[in-house]
Design a protein around this motif. Structure first.
Motif, PDB file in Angstrom:
ATOM      1  N   ARG A   1      17.967 -30.670  17.820  1.00  0.00           N
ATOM      2  CA  ARG A   1      17.954 -30.898  16.367  1.00  0.00           C
ATOM      3  C   ARG A   1      16.851 -30.112  15.666  1.00  0.00           C
ATOM      4  N   GLU A   2      15.799 -29.746  16.406  1.00  0.00           N
ATOM      5  CA  GLU A   2      14.666 -29.067  15.794  1.00  0.00           C
ATOM      6  C   GLU A   2      14.335 -27.805  16.570  1.00  0.00           C
ATOM      7  N   PRO A   3      13.751 -26.798  15.905  1.00  0.00           N
ATOM      8  CA  PRO A   3      13.362 -25.561  16.603  1.00  0.00           C
ATOM      9  C   PRO A   3      12.408 -25.811  17.755  1.00  0.00           C
ATOM     10  N   CYS A   4      11.579 -26.854  17.623  1.00  0.00           N
ATOM     11  CA  CYS A   4      10.629 -27.154  18.707  1.00  0.00           C
ATOM     12  C   CYS A   4      11.362 -27.500  19.994  1.00  0.00           C
ATOM     13  N   ASP A   5      12.475 -28.258  19.881  1.00  0.00           N
ATOM     14  CA  ASP A   5      13.240 -28.628  21.065  1.00  0.00           C
ATOM     15  C   ASP A   5      13.860 -27.396  21.717  1.00  0.00           C
ATOM     16  N   VAL A   6      14.402 -26.511  20.893  1.00  0.00           N
ATOM     17  CA  VAL A   6      15.015 -25.295  21.427  1.00  0.00           C
ATOM     18  C   VAL A   6      13.958 -24.425  22.105  1.00  0.00           C
ATOM     19  N   TYR A   7      12.804 -24.306  21.471  1.00  0.00           N
ATOM     20  CA  TYR A   7      11.740 -23.465  22.017  1.00  0.00           C
ATOM     21  C   TYR A   7      11.314 -23.945  23.398  1.00  0.00           C
ATOM     22  N   TRP A   8      10.996 -25.246  23.516  1.00  0.00           N
ATOM     23  CA  TRP A   8      10.482 -25.750  24.789  1.00  0.00           C
ATOM     24  C   TRP A   8      11.564 -25.831  25.854  1.00  0.00           C
ATOM     25  N   ALA A   9      12.790 -26.117  25.451  1.00  0.00           N
ATOM     26  CA  ALA A   9      13.879 -26.134  26.440  1.00  0.00           C
ATOM     27  C   ALA A   9      14.064 -24.748  27.052  1.00  0.00           C
ATOM     28  N   GLY A  10      14.005 -23.708  26.208  1.00  0.00           N
ATOM     29  CA  GLY A  10      14.142 -22.353  26.725  1.00  0.00           C
ATOM     30  C   GLY A  10      12.938 -21.905  27.519  1.00  0.00           C
ATOM     31  N   ARG A  11      11.754 -22.245  27.064  1.00  0.00           N
ATOM     32  CA  ARG A  11      10.534 -21.835  27.778  1.00  0.00           C
ATOM     33  C   ARG A  11      10.473 -22.427  29.177  1.00  0.00           C
ATOM     34  N   LEU A  12      10.914 -23.685  29.321  1.00  0.00           N
ATOM     35  CA  LEU A  12      10.819 -24.371  30.610  1.00  0.00           C
ATOM     36  C   LEU A  12      11.962 -24.043  31.555  1.00  0.00           C
ATOM     37  N   THR A  13      13.028 -23.433  31.057  1.00  0.00           N
ATOM     38  CA  THR A  13      14.170 -23.140  31.935  1.00  0.00           C
ATOM     39  C   THR A  13      14.441 -21.653  32.097  1.00  0.00           C
ATOM     40  N   LEU A  14      14.103 -20.827  31.133  1.00  0.00           N
ATOM     41  CA  LEU A  14      14.447 -19.412  31.169  1.00  0.00           C
ATOM     42  C   LEU A  14      13.329 -18.517  31.673  1.00  0.00           C
ATOM     43  N   CYS A  15      12.082 -18.997  31.652  1.00  0.00           N
ATOM     44  CA  CYS A  15      10.944 -18.200  32.111  1.00  0.00           C
ATOM     45  C   CYS A  15      10.683 -18.490  33.589  1.00  0.00           C
ATOM     46  N   SER A  16      10.347 -17.447  34.340  1.00  0.00           N
ATOM     47  CA  SER A  16      10.121 -17.609  35.776  1.00  0.00           C
ATOM     48  C   SER A  16       8.684 -17.376  36.194  1.00  0.00           C
ATOM     49  N   CYS A  17       7.859 -16.779  35.367  1.00  0.00           N
ATOM     50  CA  CYS A  17       6.468 -16.507  35.742  1.00  0.00           C
ATOM     51  C   CYS A  17       5.641 -16.377  34.461  1.00  0.00           C
ATOM     52  N   PRO A  18       4.318 -16.434  34.567  1.00  0.00           N
ATOM     53  CA  PRO A  18       3.474 -16.321  33.364  1.00  0.00           C
ATOM     54  C   PRO A  18       3.688 -15.033  32.581  1.00  0.00           C
ATOM     55  N   ASP A  19       4.107 -13.950  33.270  1.00  0.00           N
ATOM     56  CA  ASP A  19       4.338 -12.685  32.566  1.00  0.00           C
ATOM     57  C   ASP A  19       5.477 -12.779  31.560  1.00  0.00           C
ATOM     58  N   ASP A  20       6.385 -13.768  31.755  1.00  0.00           N
ATOM     59  CA  ASP A  20       7.533 -13.899  30.856  1.00  0.00           C
ATOM     60  C   ASP A  20       7.198 -14.598  29.545  1.00  0.00           C
ATOM     61  N   LEU A  21       6.062 -15.274  29.468  1.00  0.00           N
ATOM     62  CA  LEU A  21       5.792 -16.134  28.308  1.00  0.00           C
ATOM     63  C   LEU A  21       5.630 -15.333  27.021  1.00  0.00           C
ATOM     64  N   ASP A  22       4.862 -14.235  27.091  1.00  0.00           N
ATOM     65  CA  ASP A  22       4.678 -13.420  25.880  1.00  0.00           C
ATOM     66  C   ASP A  22       6.004 -12.804  25.429  1.00  0.00           C
ATOM     67  N   ARG A  23       6.801 -12.325  26.370  1.00  0.00           N
ATOM     68  CA  ARG A  23       8.104 -11.757  26.012  1.00  0.00           C
ATOM     69  C   ARG A  23       9.001 -12.829  25.395  1.00  0.00           C
ATOM     70  N   TYR A  24       8.934 -14.027  25.968  1.00  0.00           N
ATOM     71  CA  TYR A  24       9.756 -15.112  25.431  1.00  0.00           C
ATOM     72  C   TYR A  24       9.371 -15.418  23.980  1.00  0.00           C
ATOM     73  N   ASP A  25       8.060 -15.495  23.699  1.00  0.00           N
ATOM     74  CA  ASP A  25       7.621 -15.793  22.335  1.00  0.00           C
ATOM     75  C   ASP A  25       8.087 -14.720  21.356  1.00  0.00           C
ATOM     76  N   ARG A  26       7.981 -13.455  21.770  1.00  0.00           N
ATOM     77  CA  ARG A  26       8.398 -12.378  20.865  1.00  0.00           C
ATOM     78  C   ARG A  26       9.912 -12.409  20.640  1.00  0.00           C
ATOM     79  N   CYS A  27      10.672 -12.652  21.702  1.00  0.00           N
ATOM     80  CA  CYS A  27      12.138 -12.701  21.548  1.00  0.00           C
ATOM     81  C   CYS A  27      12.562 -13.908  20.714  1.00  0.00           C
ATOM     82  N   PHE A  28      11.883 -15.033  20.889  1.00  0.00           N
ATOM     83  CA  PHE A  28      12.235 -16.225  20.122  1.00  0.00           C
ATOM     84  C   PHE A  28      12.008 -15.977  18.627  1.00  0.00           C
ATOM     85  N   ALA A  29      10.834 -15.369  18.315  1.00  0.00           N
ATOM     86  CA  ALA A  29      10.533 -15.093  16.907  1.00  0.00           C
ATOM     87  C   ALA A  29      11.526 -14.097  16.311  1.00  0.00           C
TER      88      ALA A  29
END
Length: 394
Positions: A58-86
């Protein structure tokens, strides 16, 4: 009025259209992540969609954390994930309203060379990783891991405490049942002044079955040799008197003494200094002949970790494998390429060795090493194929 979930499942009405649009949008986001270098494969995408169904999205926060916790595999992916999400959703990273409490697992890892020391002395290290990351890491091919993932696998292997299959020893010890122990029974009667005494018995004891492990350190095995040696270190630490480890390449090198050090890092440094033929060729036939001369494998489980690229005489390898199979309790061949469903053992070395192998298993991931430890403990692995039967106790 029909239930919303049933309506969505059947694809009728506004709810079904909204769900289909949501799935298209989220799979498009996963494709964007893959284009940016994030390993958001089909399995991770399905986990992402399942998380969104649980949260309601229902909220962007839910989508953000659901994707971060399931689609990222290592710390190197976090910055890319944030840029792609934005870029994809047209906004910055949402404020962390809440993180689902069951999504993060915090593990406290105790280094093998440290006891139960004070937390302030560095004896206890905290490592936080998502449950999905740990599960994916267990099945990922070691050759395709990042340096950070290799460190995590090395730490998990350092924590491995493998049990060992037991075998009946020739020695006997006092027991409540078994054969009559005449000497102890007579001594007990003498102690009682000749009065009848309760019979004493003795029976055979059990001891851990020996494991002899050979690790191929040739050039073709370079991506896996370090991890296999760390697994061997865990075996030696669990049963130091019942484990022998050799490296094989252009020559046979015994590295058991180097692997007995408690600290995995110190042990691996000692092994690196002791092995003179890193990343060379492989002459398994000659080295098995040397092994049978130096070590007695009778009654032992022999583990050969190699891809089977034999540069020597394949017929010699076949003859030595035949000798080895007659002496050993079991012969387990660990091939990293066995984890690929398309792999076929077509090399001359593998064709010569396989008729004398009891179990042919994969050795490409942490999960494969855990299954190997289970086999050495005498357990059964679901779906395992045994090519022969173990030899009787020796």
């Amino acid at each position: 009025m029909p239930e919303p979930r049933r309506e969505a499942r059947e694809g009728h009405g506004a709810a079904g259209d909204d769900r289909a649009a949501l799935v298209r949008a989220m799979t498009g986001f996963a494709r964007t992540l893959r284009a940016a270098g994030v390993a958001a494969d089909h399995q991770r995408t399905q986990g992402f969609l399942a998380a969104l169904r649980e949260l309601g999205a229902r909220e962007p926060c839910d989508v953000y954390w659901a994707g971060r916790l399931t689609l990222c595999s290592c710390p190197d992916d976090l910055d890319r994930y944030d840029r792609c999400f934005a870029a994809y959703f047209g906004g910055a990273r949402p404020a962390a309203r809440r993180v689902p409490p069951a999504a993060t697992v915090t593990r406290f890892v105790l280094r093998p060379d440290e006891g139960a020391g004070e937390p302030g002395e560095g004896g206890e290290a905290s490592a936080a990783a998502t449950a999905s990351e740990i599960e994916v890491l267990r099945h990922r091919d070691v050759a395709r891991m990042t340096a950070v993932e290799r460190q995590e696998v090395a730490r998990l292997l350092g924590m491995l405490r493998s049990a060992r299959e037991r075998r009946t020893s020739r020695r006997r010890a006092p027991s409540h049942r078994g054969a009559l122990d005449g000497r102890r029974t007579v001594r007990e009667a003498v102690r009682r002044g000749g009065e009848p005494a309760r019979p004493r018995f003795r029976d055979r004891t059990e001891k851990p079955r020996r494991v002899v492990m050979l690790v191929d350190v040739s050039g073709s095995m370079a991506p896996y040799a370090d991890t296999l040696l760390r697994f061997a270190h865990a075996l030696v630490r669990a049963e130091p008197r019942a484990t022998e480890v050799f490296s094989v390449g252009t020559r046979l090198t015994r590295v058991t003494a180097e692997l007995r050090h408690r600290d995995p890092a110190v042990a691996m440094d000692a092994v690196s200094a002791a092995i003179p033929d890193w990343s060379g060729g492989t002459r398994l036939g000659e080295e098995l002949k040397e092994l049978l001369r130096l070590s007695d494998p009778r009654g032992a489980i022999v583990v050969i970790a190699s891809d089977g690229w034999e540069r020597g005489d394949a017929s010699l390898l076949g003859r030595q494998m035949e000798r080895l199979s007659r002496l050993a309790h079991r012969v387990i061949w660990v091939n990293p390429h066995k984890g690929d469903p398309a792999y076929r053992p077509l090399t001359a070395g593998m064709r010569a060795a396989l008729p004398y192998v009891t179990e042919f298993v994969a050795g490409h991931s942490l999960a494969a090493y855990e299954e190997l430890a289970l086999r050495l403990a005498g357990g059964t692995v679901p779906g395992a194929v045994h090519r022969g039967r173990g030899r009787p106790d020796a």
